[in-house]
Design a protein around this motif. Structure first.
Motif, PDB file in Angstrom:
ATOM      1  N   GLY A  51      23.446  -2.335  -1.004  1.00 32.58           N
ATOM      2  CA  GLY A  51      22.525  -1.298  -1.446  1.00 32.58           C
ATOM      3  C   GLY A  51      23.156   0.045  -1.751  1.00 32.58           C
ATOM      4  N   ASP A  77      18.360   2.311  -5.257  1.00 28.82           N
ATOM      5  CA  ASP A  77      17.001   1.838  -5.002  1.00 28.82           C
ATOM      6  C   ASP A  77      16.951   0.311  -5.139  1.00 28.82           C
ATOM      7  OD1 ASP A  77      16.887   1.225  -7.722  1.00 28.82           O
ATOM      8  OD2 ASP A  77      15.665   2.973  -8.238  1.00 28.82           O
ATOM      9  N   GLU A  78      15.757  -0.249  -5.118  1.00 30.55           N
ATOM     10  CA  GLU A  78      15.600  -1.704  -5.132  1.00 30.55           C
ATOM     11  C   GLU A  78      16.040  -2.344  -6.450  1.00 30.55           C
ATOM     12  OE1 GLU A  78      14.698  -3.924  -2.761  1.00 30.55           O
ATOM     13  OE2 GLU A  78      14.886  -2.265  -1.362  1.00 30.55           O
ATOM     14  N   GLN A  79      16.202  -1.544  -7.477  1.00 34.81           N
ATOM     15  CA  GLN A  79      16.651  -2.062  -8.768  1.00 34.81           C
ATOM     16  C   GLN A  79      18.103  -1.713  -9.058  1.00 34.81           C
ATOM     17  OE1 GLN A  79      13.586  -0.496 -11.443  1.00 34.81           O
ATOM     18  NE2 GLN A  79      12.629  -2.526 -11.459  1.00 34.81           N
ATOM     19  N   ARG A  81      19.422   1.258  -9.047  1.00 35.56           N
ATOM     20  CA  ARG A  81      19.594   2.577  -9.670  1.00 35.56           C
ATOM     21  C   ARG A  81      19.782   3.638  -8.590  1.00 35.56           C
ATOM     22  NH1 ARG A  81      15.580   0.031 -12.969  1.00 35.56           N
ATOM     23  NH2 ARG A  81      16.343  -0.239 -15.111  1.00 35.56           N
ATOM     24  N   ASP A  83      19.466   6.553  -6.061  1.00 31.20           N
ATOM     25  CA  ASP A  83      18.493   7.351  -5.314  1.00 31.20           C
ATOM     26  C   ASP A  83      19.036   8.772  -5.318  1.00 31.20           C
ATOM     27  OD1 ASP A  83      16.809   8.594  -3.557  1.00 31.20           O
ATOM     28  OD2 ASP A  83      17.288   7.320  -1.832  1.00 31.20           O
TER      29      ASP A  83
END
Length: 347
Positions: A51, A77-79, A81, A83
């Motif tokens: 992550g 982030d979860e995709q 990209r 943060d």
């Protein structure tokens, strides 16, 4: 004057000589444009690790005599990209410390810049093999000499001298891996079967970050299979990781053979393939077979590994499709059903 609102802008505006390196899955050069794409264009990071976008930034500012190195762990982030909030906080601290005249930095500012890494939530300390490989790679890229340990490593690994392997240093092995030419790789392949286990493991920690030719790749497979037969799981997995730099025809074929062998597919092997051999999972048959093996083993953290692979841009859609299309009674389907039941229970 336009505000500095990204790390890319900071380096561009200061006129810094900067070289970036991935420090997540492998120590590899990273183009400054890749950082710009993450910060400005919202592009996912190409090599996420747990992550995070792990980076080494080797740079020289103003009249600073020696390069400085930052190790930054940028949250994604979860995709996959950026943060931006943690990056923005670090950037604000950076600019407040240096002042707005970032182009006027002199020799006296080096310690000030370096101190920014202290108590910095984005800073991290790489493992010793990663540190050794970064030093070897950066020295080579910046046309600087290798460490004093290289000569001894060359003499030993190429069989030029009968030396006590305990005299070898990890930095020498890293320098050898980075600077190894075709002839040296051939001689190393000949020497590989006789290397002590401790040397093999340390060497593989370095080879897993470089390209590996056919002859050396075949020697790594043979030594890995011998280690597996001897019950040496550490040596076996070290070879699996090291061969990841070989062609897909070689590394992918070995991974295929391992994934169809239920006795070989322990948690350590699956972690080695995901951690260093992820590029070889870009295969329509190998990836679902890998995820199935991962789901079949109760001791693996299926969710974490699948999520980590799905953050890799080239694997994201294939992983999600495999999970979405899994039959309910398959190993993957049962894992997903268990996660669903766990989620409802926690609610």
């Amino acid at each position: 004057m336009q505000p500095i609102d990204s790390l890319h802008d900071f380096f561009a505006r200061t006129g810094a000589e900067v070289t970036l390196y991935h420090l997540g899955r492998r120590v590899e050069p990273c183009a400054l444009a890749t950082l710009a794409a993450l910060e400005h264009d919202g592009q996912p990071w190409p090599q996420p690790w747990q992550g995070k976008a792990r980076l080494a930034m080797v740079f020289r500012l103003g009249e600073l005599p020696d390069p400085l190195i930052w190790f930054l762990d940028l949250p994604l982030d979860e995709q996959g990209r950026l943060d931006p909030a943690p990056r923005d906080a670090f950037l604000q601290r950076l600019l407040e410390t240096l002042g707005r005249n970032v182009q006027g930095l002199g020799r006296e500012d080096g310690e000030t810049i370096d101190n920014l890494m202290k108590d910095n939530p984005l800073a991290f300390t790489p493992t010793l093999p990663f540190q050794a490989m970064l030093h070897a790679r950066a020295s080579f890229d910046l046309d600087r000499p290798a460490s004093q340990h290289l000569e001894l490593a060359e003499a030993y690994l190429e069989g030029q001298q009968d030396l006590d392997w305990r005299a070898l240093g990890l930095q020498g092995l890293a320098d050898f891996a980075v600077r190894m030419d075709d002839g040296q790789a051939e001689r190393l392949a000949t020497r590989l079967p006789a290397l002590p286990g401790e040397v093999l493991t340390s060497l593989c920690y370095c080879l897993e970050h470089v390209s590996v030719g056919t002859t050396l790749g075949e020697a790594l497979r043979a030594r890995g299979e011998a280690a597996a037969n001897a019950g040496d799981i550490e040596g076996f997995c070290a070879c699996v990781r090291a061969v990841s730099g070989a062609s897909d025809e070689l590394a992918g074929a070995w991974y295929d053979d391992l994934l169809v062998d239920s006795k070989a597919c322990g948690p350590d092997l699956l972690a080695a393939i995901a951690g260093r051999g992820w590029r070889h999972l870009e295969d329509g048959e190998r990836l679902p077979r890998y995820l199935t093996r991962l789901a079949e083993l109760p001791r693996t953290d299926f969710t974490s590994v699948a999520r980590d692979l799905a953050l890799i841009p080239r694997l994201r859609l294939p992983v999600l499709m495999i999970l979405r299309e899994a039959e309910p009674d398959s190993a993957i389907g049962r894992r997903l059903a268990g996660l669903s039941r766990q989620g409802r229970h926690e609610e």
